[in-house]
Motif scaffolding. Structure first.
Motif, PDB file in Angstrom:
ATOM      1  N   VAL A 243       0.870  -1.186   0.000  1.00 37.60           N
ATOM      2  CA  VAL A 243       0.000   0.000   0.000  1.00 37.60           C
ATOM      3  C   VAL A 243       0.899   1.226   0.000  1.00 37.60           C
ATOM      4  O   VAL A 243       1.854   1.301   0.794  1.00 37.60           O
ATOM      5  N   THR A 244       0.642   2.182  -0.873  1.00 34.69           N
ATOM      6  CA  THR A 244       1.439   3.404  -0.921  1.00 34.69           C
ATOM      7  C   THR A 244       0.507   4.602  -0.846  1.00 34.69           C
ATOM      8  O   THR A 244      -0.499   4.669  -1.562  1.00 34.69           O
ATOM      9  N   ILE A 245       0.804   5.543   0.033  1.00 34.67           N
ATOM     10  CA  ILE A 245      -0.081   6.670   0.325  1.00 34.67           C
ATOM     11  C   ILE A 245       0.672   7.979   0.123  1.00 34.67           C
ATOM     12  O   ILE A 245       1.794   8.140   0.603  1.00 34.67           O
ATOM     13  N   GLY A 246       0.044   8.921  -0.573  1.00 32.56           N
ATOM     14  CA  GLY A 246       0.622  10.247  -0.774  1.00 32.56           C
ATOM     15  C   GLY A 246      -0.276  11.312  -0.167  1.00 32.56           C
ATOM     16  O   GLY A 246      -1.500  11.235  -0.286  1.00 32.56           O
ATOM     17  N   SER A 247       0.329  12.318   0.475  1.00 38.33           N
ATOM     18  CA  SER A 247      -0.466  13.361   1.139  1.00 38.33           C
ATOM     19  C   SER A 247       0.352  14.626   1.319  1.00 38.33           C
ATOM     20  O   SER A 247       1.579  14.609   1.252  1.00 38.33           O
TER      21      SER A 247
ATOM     22  N   THR B 170       4.270   8.943   1.796  1.00 40.21           N
ATOM     23  CA  THR B 170       4.976  10.083   1.231  1.00 40.21           C
ATOM     24  C   THR B 170       4.187  11.335   1.580  1.00 40.21           C
ATOM     25  O   THR B 170       3.181  11.646   0.955  1.00 40.21           O
ATOM     26  N   GLN B 171       4.620  12.027   2.636  1.00 45.61           N
ATOM     27  CA  GLN B 171       3.960  13.225   3.139  1.00 45.61           C
ATOM     28  C   GLN B 171       4.888  14.414   2.931  1.00 45.61           C
ATOM     29  O   GLN B 171       6.060  14.357   3.293  1.00 45.61           O
ATOM     30  N   HIS B 172       4.386  15.485   2.339  1.00 45.02           N
ATOM     31  CA  HIS B 172       5.215  16.684   2.152  1.00 45.02           C
ATOM     32  C   HIS B 172       5.549  17.280   3.515  1.00 45.02           C
ATOM     33  O   HIS B 172       4.704  17.871   4.178  1.00 45.02           O
ATOM     34  N   MET B 173       6.805  17.145   3.919  1.00 43.50           N
ATOM     35  CA  MET B 173       7.285  17.645   5.210  1.00 43.50           C
ATOM     36  C   MET B 173       8.786  17.854   5.138  1.00 43.50           C
ATOM     37  O   MET B 173       9.479  17.105   4.445  1.00 43.50           O
ATOM     38  N   PRO B 174       9.311  18.839   5.872  1.00 45.58           N
ATOM     39  CA  PRO B 174      10.765  18.983   5.962  1.00 45.58           C
ATOM     40  C   PRO B 174      11.357  17.915   6.877  1.00 45.58           C
ATOM     41  O   PRO B 174      10.637  17.238   7.608  1.00 45.58           O
ATOM     42  N   LYS B 175      12.670  17.766   6.831  1.00 44.39           N
ATOM     43  CA  LYS B 175      13.374  16.696   7.531  1.00 44.39           C
ATOM     44  C   LYS B 175      13.070  16.649   9.025  1.00 44.39           C
ATOM     45  O   LYS B 175      12.748  15.590   9.566  1.00 44.39           O
ATOM     46  N   ALA B 176      13.171  17.777   9.705  1.00 43.88           N
ATOM     47  CA  ALA B 176      12.965  17.766  11.150  1.00 43.88           C
ATOM     48  C   ALA B 176      11.565  17.280  11.510  1.00 43.88           C
ATOM     49  O   ALA B 176      11.355  16.655  12.549  1.00 43.88           O
ATOM     50  N   PHE B 177      10.610  17.547  10.633  1.00 44.08           N
ATOM     51  CA  PHE B 177       9.232  17.177  10.918  1.00 44.08           C
ATOM     52  C   PHE B 177       8.987  15.681  10.715  1.00 44.08           C
ATOM     53  O   PHE B 177       8.277  15.056  11.503  1.00 44.08           O
ATOM     54  N   THR B 178       9.555  15.091   9.657  1.00 42.92           N
ATOM     55  CA  THR B 178       9.292  13.675   9.411  1.00 42.92           C
ATOM     56  C   THR B 178       9.887  12.797  10.504  1.00 42.92           C
ATOM     57  O   THR B 178       9.308  11.771  10.868  1.00 42.92           O
ATOM     58  N   THR B 179      11.018  13.188  11.042  1.00 38.86           N
ATOM     59  CA  THR B 179      11.631  12.428  12.138  1.00 38.86           C
ATOM     60  C   THR B 179      10.697  12.375  13.335  1.00 38.86           C
ATOM     61  O   THR B 179      10.447  11.307  13.916  1.00 38.86           O
TER      62      THR B 179
ATOM     63  N   PRO C  93       9.811  15.026  -0.020  1.00 34.96           N
ATOM     64  CA  PRO C  93       9.682  13.944  -0.988  1.00 34.96           C
ATOM     65  C   PRO C  93       8.559  14.165  -2.006  1.00 34.96           C
ATOM     66  O   PRO C  93       7.646  14.961  -1.777  1.00 34.96           O
ATOM     67  N   SER C  94       8.639  13.425  -3.092  1.00 34.26           N
ATOM     68  CA  SER C  94       7.661  13.514  -4.171  1.00 34.26           C
ATOM     69  C   SER C  94       6.796  12.262  -4.222  1.00 34.26           C
ATOM     70  O   SER C  94       7.325  11.140  -4.293  1.00 34.26           O
ATOM     71  N   VAL C  95       5.485  12.457  -4.191  1.00 34.58           N
ATOM     72  CA  VAL C  95       4.560  11.326  -4.313  1.00 34.58           C
ATOM     73  C   VAL C  95       4.695  10.694  -5.693  1.00 34.58           C
ATOM     74  O   VAL C  95       4.688   9.462  -5.830  1.00 34.58           O
ATOM     75  N   ASP C  96       4.836  11.518  -6.718  1.00 32.15           N
ATOM     76  CA  ASP C  96       4.981  11.000  -8.083  1.00 32.15           C
ATOM     77  C   ASP C  96       6.153  10.033  -8.201  1.00 32.15           C
ATOM     78  O   ASP C  96       6.034   8.954  -8.813  1.00 32.15           O
ATOM     79  N   LEU C  97       7.310  10.404  -7.642  1.00 32.42           N
ATOM     80  CA  LEU C  97       8.485   9.543  -7.737  1.00 32.42           C
ATOM     81  C   LEU C  97       8.273   8.211  -7.015  1.00 32.42           C
ATOM     82  O   LEU C  97       8.619   7.147  -7.536  1.00 32.42           O
ATOM     83  N   THR C  98       7.709   8.278  -5.815  1.00 32.31           N
ATOM     84  CA  THR C  98       7.468   7.042  -5.066  1.00 32.31           C
ATOM     85  C   THR C  98       6.466   6.166  -5.799  1.00 32.31           C
ATOM     86  O   THR C  98       6.692   4.955  -5.977  1.00 32.31           O
ATOM     87  N   PHE C  99       5.356   6.750  -6.252  1.00 30.95           N
ATOM     88  CA  PHE C  99       4.341   5.981  -6.978  1.00 30.95           C
ATOM     89  C   PHE C  99       4.938   5.329  -8.230  1.00 30.95           C
ATOM     90  O   PHE C  99       4.669   4.163  -8.528  1.00 30.95           O
ATOM     91  N   ALA C 100       5.735   6.087  -8.979  1.00 32.84           N
ATOM     92  CA  ALA C 100       6.315   5.568 -10.216  1.00 32.84           C
ATOM     93  C   ALA C 100       7.214   4.373  -9.934  1.00 32.84           C
ATOM     94  O   ALA C 100       7.192   3.367 -10.665  1.00 32.84           O
ATOM     95  N   SER C 101       8.017   4.467  -8.869  1.00 32.30           N
ATOM     96  CA  SER C 101       8.917   3.361  -8.550  1.00 32.30           C
ATOM     97  C   SER C 101       8.152   2.132  -8.067  1.00 32.30           C
ATOM     98  O   SER C 101       8.533   0.998  -8.358  1.00 32.30           O
ATOM     99  N   VAL C 102       7.041   2.360  -7.358  1.00 28.55           N
ATOM    100  CA  VAL C 102       6.214   1.243  -6.897  1.00 28.55           C
ATOM    101  C   VAL C 102       5.547   0.565  -8.094  1.00 28.55           C
ATOM    102  O   VAL C 102       5.414  -0.663  -8.146  1.00 28.55           O
ATOM    103  N   ALA C 103       5.128   1.363  -9.080  1.00 26.96           N
ATOM    104  CA  ALA C 103       4.526   0.800 -10.296  1.00 26.96           C
ATOM    105  C   ALA C 103       5.502  -0.133 -11.002  1.00 26.96           C
ATOM    106  O   ALA C 103       5.132  -1.219 -11.467  1.00 26.96           O
TER     107      ALA C 103
END
Length: 343
Positions: free
Chosen positions: A159-163, A189-198, A258-268
């Motif tokens: 399952v891959t989720i973009g937001s 894949t959530q649009h967030m800066p580094k400090a936030f994703t950690t 991160p980019s949702v498009d890039l993650t989705f494309a690689s999962v495809a």
């Protein structure tokens, strides 16, 4: 920046949290931008009072530190609808782009109904870098939905989720419903800066039965585990081993990191038709091109509906492009995944 835009009226400014609470009560604005750190009354305390007395769309301005990230997530738990990174160097180096991002965010939020976003559930225990402000417990709201009305869950291996905007609350709603033995790995894949994703990965891990971690280069994809793309980098499936993640530095030309498009494309490419992709709330159209590649591979794509989205941009792009196999509110997404995971 805001006052210069014809679509925005700046009704007033406040020099501290105490003044902000009083002016919101008096002027009843559509949107409030508020600093986390302020004299006399900090942003968290002011936010609590605003949400209790005169709820509106509040965007927190936060510096890029782990402590500020934790406090900002605390603000989202109290009902703030979004945040904006307060990176002084970025604002000086490219004020036009940064200013436009803020303007776009304010206009999008200002067009919404003036309702409070669904709060996040507070952390079970606050890490040391979180402020001393305490969060009142927010009860989970369950909306009963017949299993017969839920969409059929596709036969998938991942399952891959973009937001983006509104994503932290949406992701928490979904992930806290999953059983610890959820049968497939989940990519976030959530649009967030580094400090936030950690900090956000740690928060979700504390709240969820599944394991949630900030993705690292070389991670092996395991069932019952969710991998959050690190801010400022890109998360893709290893083309030589679909059970392995690659985390790499982002090309500076990429808009989203991160980019949702890039993650989705690689999962495809890695999983073909054995994928369920979910596009959640967010501004822009990130995820639409990736969803198109997934559909060509035979995968299933779900999009969050307008009513439960904070910003309908990302899911709307997928729906408009006729790539969505189902359009669901956030509670139906949660319940479908939960029901499937408990089979």
């Amino acid at each position: 920046m805001l006052a210069a835009h014809s679509g925005i009226q700046v009704v007033d400014t406040a020099k501290n949290g105490k003044e902000a609470v009083a002016k919101v009560k008096q002027l009843k604005p559509d949107v409030v931008t508020m600093d986390v750190e302020m004299p006399e009354m900090d942003g968290i305390t002011a936010l609590k009072l605003i949400m209790a007395e005169n709820p509106c769309q509040v965007v927190m301005l936060s510096s890029l530190t782990r402590r500020s990230a934790a406090v900002t997530l605390e603000a989202l738990a109290l009902g703030a609808v979004d945040y904006m990174e307060k990176d002084a160097r970025a604002w000086v180096a490219d004020s036009a782009t940064t200013g436009m991002a803020l303007v776009d965010k304010i206009i999008a939020l200002g067009g919404r109904k003036q309702t409070v976003s669904r709060p996040l559930t507070p952390m079970k225990s606050e890490p040391e870098h979180v402020s001393n402000s305490k969060i009142d417990a927010v009860p989970e709201v369950e909306i009963p939905v017949s299993v017969d009305t839920l969409p059929k869950f596709p036969d998938c291996k991942i399952v891959t989720i973009g937001s983006s905007t509104g994503g932290p609350a949406a992701l928490q709603t979904i992930l806290t419903g999953l059983p610890g033995d959820f049968p497939v790995p989940v990519l976030l894949t959530q649009h967030m800066p580094k400090a936030f994703t950690t900090v956000f990965a740690r928060r979700l891990n504390d709240l969820c039965a599944i394991k949630v971690k900030e993705a690292e280069d070389g991670d092996q994809l395991l069932p019952g585990c969710a991998y959050l793309a690190p801010g400022g980098q890109q998360m893709i499936i290893d083309p030589l081993n679909a059970a392995k993640l690659i985390i790499r530095e982002s090309d500076e030309r990429m808009t989203y990191k991160p980019s949702v498009d890039l993650t989705f494309a690689s999962v495809a490419k890695g999983y073909g038709s054995r994928v369920l992709a979910i596009v959640l709330t967010g501004m822009g159209a990130d995820g639409c091109d990736g969803a198109r590649m997934l559909k060509k591979a035979g995968a299933r794509v779900w999009a969050q509906d307008k009513d439960s989205s904070t910003i309908f941009g990302m899911p709307k792009a997928v729906i408009t492009a006729e790539l969505a196999d189902a359009v669901l509110n956030i509670d139906n997404i949660r319940q479908t995944l939960t029901h499937w995971g408990q089979r």
